[in-house]
Design a protein around this motif. Structure first.
Motif: not given
Length: 244
Positions: A59-63, A110-116, A153-158
Motif C-alpha cells: 500500500v506504499a505504492d500508489a499504482s 499510515n496516512f496517504i494510503a487510507p486517503v487514497h 503525527a500520521t495517526k493524529a492526521a488519520l
C-alpha cells in the motif's frame, strides 16, 4: 454496524490487528479479503484459512493501490467494508537530519494510503445498502511518544481525516468508524527491536478484538480501547508521564 454478511477488504492483514480482525470477521460469516506485501505470509494464511481471499499489494505504492481497487470492484463488487489498518512505526530523531525515505514511507503507508483507498472505493461502498470504513488510529494520536514523532503525527492526521470523512459521508449508507488501539501485543514497531520477530507486549490481541468488536456492534463511531481511553481523555496529563 452489522458484523456478519459483509464483504470486506483489510489492509495490512498478514499479522497483528489486521490478521486478528480477518479471523474474527471470518468466524462471523463474512467474506474477508486481506492484502499485504509478502506473498509468503499470504500463502501461509491461505493454507491455514482457505476461506480468506488474499492479494499481494504494497500500500506504499500508489499504482498497486489503484490495481487493488480495480480488482476489488471487478471481482468483489459487493465489497461494503474497508478497514484501513496497514501501518508502520519507526523511531525518528528530529535533532539530526532525518532520513526522508523513512519519513515518506511512514506518511505514505499510515496516512496517504487510507486517503487514497477510501476515495477510490467511495462510490463502490456508497452503492451498497450498508457499508463502513474503519480507520485504525492509535492512542498515540492524542498523547504522542516523542521518540516516534512521525508515526504519532500520521495517526493524529488519520484521526482528523476520519472526522472529515464521517461528515462527508453523512448522507450515504457509509458509516465511518475510528478504532483507537493502545499498545497491542503485535510486531508493530519491530524497527526498534533487535529481534524483529519479537512483539512489544501490550494489550493481548484477543482482549483488543473483543472490545473493538463490541464498539463496532454498538455503532460507537470513535472507540478508544483499553489504555487509549486515558490517552484520549487526558492527553495533556499523559504526555509527560509517557515521555519521562
Amino acid at each position: 454496524m452489522q458484523t456478519s454478511g459483509n464483504t470486506m477488504l483489510i489492509t495490512g492483514g498478514t499479522s497483528g490487528i489486521g490478521l486478528g480482525f480477518a479471523l474474527e470477521f471470518l468466524k462471523r460469516g463474512n467474506t474477508v479479503i486481506i492484502c499485504g506485501r509478502r506473498e509468503d505470509r499470504l500463502e501461509a494464511i491461505r493454507k491455514e484459512n482457505p476461506e480468506i481471499v488474499t492479494r499481494v499489494c504494497d500500500v506504499a505504492d500508489a499504482s498497486q493501490r489503484e490495481n487493488l481497487c480495480r480488482w476489488i470492484m471487478l471481482e468483489y463488487p459487493r465489497t461494503n467494508v474497508l478497514i484501513n489498518n496497514a501501518g508502520i512505526q519507526l523511531a525518528t530523531r528530529l535533532t539530526d537530519p532525518v532520513p526522508l525515505d523513512r519519513v515518506r514511507s511512514e506518511v505514505e503507508i499510515n496516512f496517504i494510503a487510507p486517503v487514497h483507498l477510501s476515495s477510490m472505493l467511495s462510490h463502490q461502498l456508497a452503492s451498497q445498502p450498508q457499508a463502513a470504513i474503519i480507520n485504525i488510529t492509535s492512542g498515540l494520536a492524542f498523547a504522542p511518544l516523542a521518540h516516534m514523532p512521525v508515526y504519532c503525527a500520521t495517526k493524529a492526521a488519520l484521526h482528523s481525516l476520519t472526522l472529515s470523512m464521517r461528515y462527508q459521508f453523512r448522507h450515504t449508507p457509509v458509516q465511518v468508524f475510528e478504532i483507537i488501539p493502545p499498545s497491542v501485543d503485535t510486531e508493530l514497531g519491530h524497527d526498534m527491536r533487535e529481534d524483529k520477530s519479537q512483539s512489544h507486549g501490550g494489550m493481548p490481541i484477543k482482549d483488543f478484538l473483543r472490545d473493538a468488536m463490541t464498539a463496532l456492534e454498538n455503532d460507537m463511531l470513535e472507540a478508544p480501547v483499553g489504555p487509549s481511553v486515558n490517552l484520549r481523555a487526558k492527553r495533556e496529563e499523559m504526555f509527560p508521564i509517557m515521555n519521562r
